[in-house]
Design a protein around this motif. Sequence first.
Motif, PDB file in Angstrom:
ATOM      1  N   LEU A 117       2.954  -4.394   4.417  1.00 36.61           N
ATOM      2  CA  LEU A 117       2.191  -3.300   5.004  1.00 36.61           C
ATOM      3  C   LEU A 117       0.897  -3.155   4.191  1.00 36.61           C
ATOM      4  CD1 LEU A 117       5.315  -0.981   5.136  1.00 36.61           C
ATOM      5  CD2 LEU A 117       4.104  -1.742   7.183  1.00 36.61           C
ATOM      6  N   ARG A 165      -2.295   1.303  11.826  1.00 38.87           N
ATOM      7  CA  ARG A 165      -1.464   0.264  11.205  1.00 38.87           C
ATOM      8  C   ARG A 165      -1.170  -0.902  12.163  1.00 38.87           C
ATOM      9  NH1 ARG A 165      -0.416  -2.152   6.998  1.00 38.87           N
ATOM     10  NH2 ARG A 165      -0.800  -0.189   5.902  1.00 38.87           N
ATOM     11  N   ALA A 182      -3.064  -2.735   2.960  1.00 40.84           N
ATOM     12  CA  ALA A 182      -4.164  -1.843   3.363  1.00 40.84           C
ATOM     13  C   ALA A 182      -4.891  -2.497   4.529  1.00 40.84           C
ATOM     14  CB  ALA A 182      -5.116  -1.638   2.198  1.00 40.84           C
ATOM     15  N   LEU A 183      -5.388  -1.670   5.437  1.00 44.37           N
ATOM     16  CA  LEU A 183      -6.089  -2.210   6.610  1.00 44.37           C
ATOM     17  C   LEU A 183      -7.469  -2.743   6.219  1.00 44.37           C
ATOM     18  CD1 LEU A 183      -5.137   0.672   9.096  1.00 44.37           C
ATOM     19  CD2 LEU A 183      -3.770  -1.280   8.342  1.00 44.37           C
ATOM     20  N   SER A 193       0.807  -1.232   0.000  1.00 42.18           N
ATOM     21  CA  SER A 193       0.000   0.000   0.000  1.00 42.18           C
ATOM     22  C   SER A 193       0.843   1.288   0.000  1.00 42.18           C
ATOM     23  CB  SER A 193      -1.028   0.016   1.144  1.00 42.18           C
ATOM     24  OG  SER A 193      -0.542  -0.430   2.356  1.00 42.18           O
ATOM     25  N   ALA A 244      -6.932  -4.326  11.865  1.00 45.20           N
ATOM     26  CA  ALA A 244      -5.485  -4.546  11.692  1.00 45.20           C
ATOM     27  C   ALA A 244      -4.974  -5.517  12.759  1.00 45.20           C
ATOM     28  CB  ALA A 244      -4.736  -3.219  11.774  1.00 45.20           C
ATOM     29  N   SER A 274       2.739   1.681   3.446  1.00 51.74           N
ATOM     30  CA  SER A 274       1.867   2.110   4.547  1.00 51.74           C
ATOM     31  C   SER A 274       1.228   3.473   4.309  1.00 51.74           C
ATOM     32  CB  SER A 274       2.636   2.113   5.881  1.00 51.74           C
ATOM     33  OG  SER A 274       1.749   2.143   6.969  1.00 51.74           O
ATOM     34  N   ASN A 309      -4.041   9.340   2.910  1.00 56.77           N
ATOM     35  CA  ASN A 309      -4.168   8.139   2.072  1.00 56.77           C
ATOM     36  C   ASN A 309      -3.524   8.267   0.686  1.00 56.77           C
ATOM     37  OD1 ASN A 309      -5.325   5.450   2.425  1.00 56.77           O
ATOM     38  ND2 ASN A 309      -6.559   5.927   0.634  1.00 56.77           N
ATOM     39  N   ALA A 335       0.005   7.652   5.780  1.00 55.69           N
ATOM     40  CA  ALA A 335      -1.409   7.349   5.557  1.00 55.69           C
ATOM     41  C   ALA A 335      -2.346   8.511   5.899  1.00 55.69           C
ATOM     42  CB  ALA A 335      -1.805   6.126   6.380  1.00 55.69           C
ATOM     43  N   ASN A 352      -3.698   3.247   3.550  1.00 55.37           N
ATOM     44  CA  ASN A 352      -4.188   2.388   4.636  1.00 55.37           C
ATOM     45  C   ASN A 352      -5.671   2.058   4.493  1.00 55.37           C
ATOM     46  OD1 ASN A 352      -1.664   2.398   5.754  1.00 55.37           O
ATOM     47  ND2 ASN A 352      -2.292   3.111   7.781  1.00 55.37           N
TER      48      ASN A 352
END
Length: 400
Positions: free
Chosen positions: A375, A233, A377-378, A47, A310, A50, A258, A255, A53
């Motif tokens: 890392l 995160r 995306a959440l 992502s 997360a 980070s 974004n 993030a 996110n």
Amino acid sequence: MNKHEALVEKQKDSICNTYGRYPVNVTKAKGSRLWDLDGREYIDLLSGISVANVGHCRDDLADLMAEQARKLVMVSNLFYQEEQVECAEKLLATCGADKVFFCNSGAEANEAAIKLARRYMRTIKERDAYEIITLEGSFHGRTLATLTATGQTGPIKDGYSPLPEGFSYAPAGDIEAMTAMVSDKTAAIMIEIVQGEGGIKPLAHDYVEALAKLVKEKDILLIVDEVQSGLCRTGKWWAHQHYGITPDIFTSAKALANGLPMGAMLATDEVAKGFTPGSHATTFGGGALVSKVSSKVLDIMTDEKLADRAAELGDFFIKEALKIKDKHPGKIVSVRGLGLMLGIELGFDGNEIFAKLRDEGFILNLTKGKILRLLPALTIDRADLVSFLNTLDKAFTDMD
Ligand SMILES: Cc1ncc(COP(=O)(O)O)c(C=O)c1O
């Protein structure tokens, strides 16, 4: 020559040669998917390191950007702007800080933190304390001060001397060594709670607690660099919240909007007194467009409970990766992380398997030559993580 090769050739004529790029171009992104110029699809487990996110190219953020772009983009910090204040209020509601300084990147946020620590010591505490102690293996950015703060050697520092004075480096995890380094010249200790570029290394709880105690005893500041670890995160809004500490200053970027460039330095009311009009500034910081987008990003993180997500997905990933470790002795040295800040340390040079995973359609990062860094995306689907783990398992089987 295909489209990719043509782009690589053209870049050689136009872009400074500072990046070792992956042999991949990206022309489109959505959620946790990337596509290249030839239409090949990838699962994105990085992502933007980070940054995205809440997922790439969301319709809600795209609509908001278009709307705000027609209303107000940026007019400079000579003016009051409600978008900036709204964003600050939302950000402050996630943590124990009282004031924000908005900027454009992680390095700039850390630069602001270093400047504020020094200025607070000089102007408020009336002490000639300017030294910042950071940790070996840390990464804090690429400006002259932040690359000096970075506890690494090599190309990041080579050729840039003279570097600014007043930085020293302590071995991470060793509280005696840190205590011995603090002097009457020390302004602050600056740490990443989970070293990112350094290989996904969360600091031990007792060490962080001892650091928090040490800064109180010595009446110096604790700065936490949350540029990579912040914004849900690691399974909480901020990684330092896992440790029950309130830093005097902490920093954010990546993030925050974004993918639009945005950074922030957050401080307690007491420490923020160190800045006064004219002492620090930046043209673009907290412009109306980025602030509006950031406010919405913070809302999404809250509404979609992305910190909890997360934490849950990170635990799941680590549990499953440990099963693969047991199944293929010697291939994995350790699996570590916090939330969706994940590292798989390999027991061998990782370049080949890293390229193989990319060929299989997974975008991630290899740090220190042997740590697979993820890392995602959440908002990533659990199925995408499972698909990666199955591919890794198969790659090890093929190697056996
Ligand atoms: C912990 C940390 N601090 C600072 C930075 C620098 O941020 P930027 O590249 O936005 O300047 C990074 C970037 O990777 C980072 O991971």
